[in-house]
Design a protein around this motif. Structure first.
Motif, PDB file in Angstrom:
ATOM      1  N   PRO A 424      41.159  15.040  74.270  1.00  0.00           N
ATOM      2  CA  PRO A 424      41.463  13.601  74.341  1.00  0.00           C
ATOM      3  C   PRO A 424      40.639  12.801  75.340  1.00  0.00           C
ATOM      4  O   PRO A 424      40.522  11.584  75.195  1.00  0.00           O
ATOM      5  N   PRO A 427      37.461  10.931  73.559  1.00  0.00           N
ATOM      6  CA  PRO A 427      37.871   9.854  72.651  1.00  0.00           C
ATOM      7  C   PRO A 427      38.524   8.676  73.375  1.00  0.00           C
ATOM      8  O   PRO A 427      38.311   7.518  72.990  1.00  0.00           O
ATOM      9  N   ARG A 428      39.304   8.948  74.400  1.00  0.00           N
ATOM     10  CA  ARG A 428      39.924   7.843  75.140  1.00  0.00           C
ATOM     11  C   ARG A 428      38.861   6.957  75.794  1.00  0.00           C
ATOM     12  O   ARG A 428      38.928   5.729  75.708  1.00  0.00           O
ATOM     13  N   CYS A 431      37.125   4.890  73.156  1.00  0.00           N
ATOM     14  CA  CYS A 431      37.922   3.735  72.722  1.00  0.00           C
ATOM     15  C   CYS A 431      37.808   2.599  73.739  1.00  0.00           C
ATOM     16  O   CYS A 431      37.625   1.426  73.371  1.00  0.00           O
ATOM     17  N   ALA A 460      41.300   9.277  66.194  1.00  0.00           N
ATOM     18  CA  ALA A 460      41.618   9.550  67.602  1.00  0.00           C
ATOM     19  C   ALA A 460      43.060   9.182  67.905  1.00  0.00           C
ATOM     20  O   ALA A 460      43.769   9.906  68.617  1.00  0.00           O
ATOM     21  N   LYS A 461      43.527   8.044  67.363  1.00  0.00           N
ATOM     22  CA  LYS A 461      44.920   7.647  67.570  1.00  0.00           C
ATOM     23  C   LYS A 461      45.885   8.678  66.992  1.00  0.00           C
ATOM     24  O   LYS A 461      46.902   9.006  67.609  1.00  0.00           O
ATOM     25  N   GLN A 467      47.289   9.663  74.517  1.00  0.00           N
ATOM     26  CA  GLN A 467      46.118   9.227  75.273  1.00  0.00           C
ATOM     27  C   GLN A 467      45.341   8.099  74.590  1.00  0.00           C
ATOM     28  O   GLN A 467      44.702   7.294  75.258  1.00  0.00           O
ATOM     29  N   CYS A 468      45.371   8.069  73.255  1.00  0.00           N
ATOM     30  CA  CYS A 468      44.454   7.176  72.536  1.00  0.00           C
ATOM     31  C   CYS A 468      45.121   6.099  71.696  1.00  0.00           C
ATOM     32  O   CYS A 468      44.421   5.210  71.191  1.00  0.00           O
ATOM     33  N   GLY A 472      43.025   2.882  71.399  1.00  0.00           N
ATOM     34  CA  GLY A 472      42.452   2.855  70.054  1.00  0.00           C
ATOM     35  C   GLY A 472      42.860   1.605  69.292  1.00  0.00           C
ATOM     36  O   GLY A 472      42.044   0.975  68.608  1.00  0.00           O
TER      37      GLY A 472
END
Length: 486
Positions: A424, A427-428, A431, A460-461, A467-468, A472
């Protein structure tokens, strides 16, 4: 209404645990291992703190344990009822089988006992040594050995002390036993050798880990100021630099959750204002040959990251050429993942300052970051730090966002999201960076949408909702997409 701090767990006594194990064996006909496991599970469910209990030796005579015997031997030697040298050797030998791996930190010193001085101890060994007052005895031994021409015994005592401080309860007791005062004396004494000062600094770092009181005492006593003074010497050895940076980083890091607040920020500001901490660190960074001594360079950079806690300190570092020096180091050591990660981390912290953002952009930081992240394309930590730095640089800076688009940041971001989709952290940051770039520059939206950003953001969400999901959704919204909360 203010949030209440969680109540501390009641500490379980050794006697209560031993009684529960014995009851499991006698009343329920359990094997010993099963009885111990059952007792641990039961007391955990009841909310007890088992940190002061020797679980694996429940019901045994702890006084006959080799560590307990060695602790008594050291006490006797301090009463002149035996050889102090032999007592230290015996304690070292008794602890050696219980040493855990050295912590994953740069600059750990080698120990005379055969294990890294940075190595900790198992809980069992730590509890027995604590009950035997090994830490207090070692402090007394250090005081007695201070000033001797041959420092071997003092060094051994300090390294043993460092190992004992791997346990929180021993660290808590360190300040009450006047441990900080001893460290200050060793650092300031004219007769102290370089090896003694390094070992003393390593003890100070270990004592401060997770203990707010020790951090405050180290700063208030002038111990950290003494280390900064030693670091200003042009010939300060690398091992002293490494150990001193560890102390500076400890006192400017908030890692003790027990008190209601931390003075980490206050310490960073005080040390920079009154003791030129950030300028001293820049002098040291320029002296350390990063290509040959990457571990020491990483420690200095990590310390810069924690000490640069506000705009004023960042500006001071920048005005002295620190940001340019870090960027130059990033380019020179671009093939070394550890140095790259440390450089990105330091610059990421510094880039909270608007002045630093613009200076970095003018110095070509955006394409440099794109290049090093691409060079270490499989390294999640480098990608996360690189995207975080770019995000800090571009926050409220549409001109820098435009430079990022020209330098290929959208490709970098989306490739990183695909490559590190399972973890994560990347990706976080991706975003966040997408949102930062397009929020004030809607003309940059096509650079992401045409490359498939929507699908990656929604993935990612779904994969990392904790986390996203929030970041996101914000990125999808700022990209102009409907149903961004789906």
């Amino acid at each position: 209404m203010a949030q209440a701090w969680p109540k501390a767990k009641p500490k379980l006594t050794q006697e209560a645990f031993d009684e529960a194990v014995a009851s499991n064996i006698e009343d329920f006909d359990m094997a010993r291992d099963e009885a111990i496991k059952s007792a641990i599970e039961e007391f955990n469910v009841q909310g007890y703190d088992l940190s002061s209990v020797v679980t694996e030796m429940a019901g045994s005579d702890l006084d006959s344990h080799p560590i307990a015997v060695a602790c008594r031997g050291l006490k006797d030697a301090l009463k002149d009822e035996g050889s102090l040298k032999e007592a230290l050797a015996a304690l070292s030998a008794s602890l050696l089988p219980s040493c855990t791996d050295a912590p994953a930190d740069e600059g750990a010193q080698a120990s005379t006992s055969g294990a890294p001085a940075g190595a900790g101890l198992t809980q069992e060994a730590s509890v027995i040594a604590h009950k035997g007052e090994a830490m207090q005895s070692l402090l007394e031994a250090c005081r007695r050995l201070q000033g001797q021409e041959q420092p071997e015994e003092l060094l051994q005592a300090l390294r043993l002390l460092q190992r004992l401080l791997s346990w929180l309860e021993t660290r808590d007791a360190f300040t009450d036993a006047k441990g900080v005062e001893l460290i200050h004396e060793l650092l300031k004494a004219e007769g102290s050798s370089g090896e003694v000062r390094v070992a003393a600094a390593a003890v100070a770092e270990a004592a401060a880990r997770g203990v707010e009181e020790a951090k405050c005492r180290l700063v208030d006593s002038g111990t950290v100021a003494a280390l900064l003074q030693l670091l200003q010497a042009p010939d300060a050895p690398l091992d002293l630099i490494s150990a001193s940076c560890g102390v500076l980083r400890s006192v400017t890091t908030a890692d003790d959750e027990r008190p209601p607040s931390s003075k980490a920020f206050v310490h960073a500001r005080l040390l920079s204002k009154h003791h030129a901490a950030i300028r001293v660190l820049l002098q040291v960074l320029r002296r350390v040959p990063a290509a040959q001594e990457p571990a020491t360079a990483c420690r200095v950079l990590a310390t810069v990251k924690t000490v640069a806690a506000n705009e004023e300190i960042c500006r001071e570092f920048t005005d002295d050429g620190g940001v340019v020096a870090c960027l130059q180091l990033l380019r020179e050591c671009s093939g070394r993942r550890d140095v790259v990660r440390a450089c990105l981390g330091a610059l990421r912290q510094l880039a909270h300052s608007d002045t630093v953002k613009k200076l970095l952009a003018e110095a070509g930081a955006v394409p440099a970051v794109v290049a090093v992240v691409g060079e270490h394309e499989g390294a999640e930590d480098v990608a996360e730090a690189g995207l975080g730095l770019l995000g800090n640089m571009m926050l409220r800076q549409p001109e820098i966002a435009a430079l990022g688009a020209e330098a290929g940041v959208p490709d970098l971001v989306l490739e990183a999201m695909q490559r590190h989709a399972a973890r994560p952290a990347v990706p976080r940051q991706a975003c966040l960076l997408i949102r930062i770039m397009v929020a004030r520059s809607p003309e940059l939206r096509p650079a992401y949408l045409e490359r498939g950003a929507e699908a990656l953001l929604r993935a990612a969400k779904a994969a990392h909702p904790n986390q996203c999901k929030d970041v996101g959704s914000a990125a999808l919204r700022d990209l102009g997409l409907d149903n961004y909360n789906d």
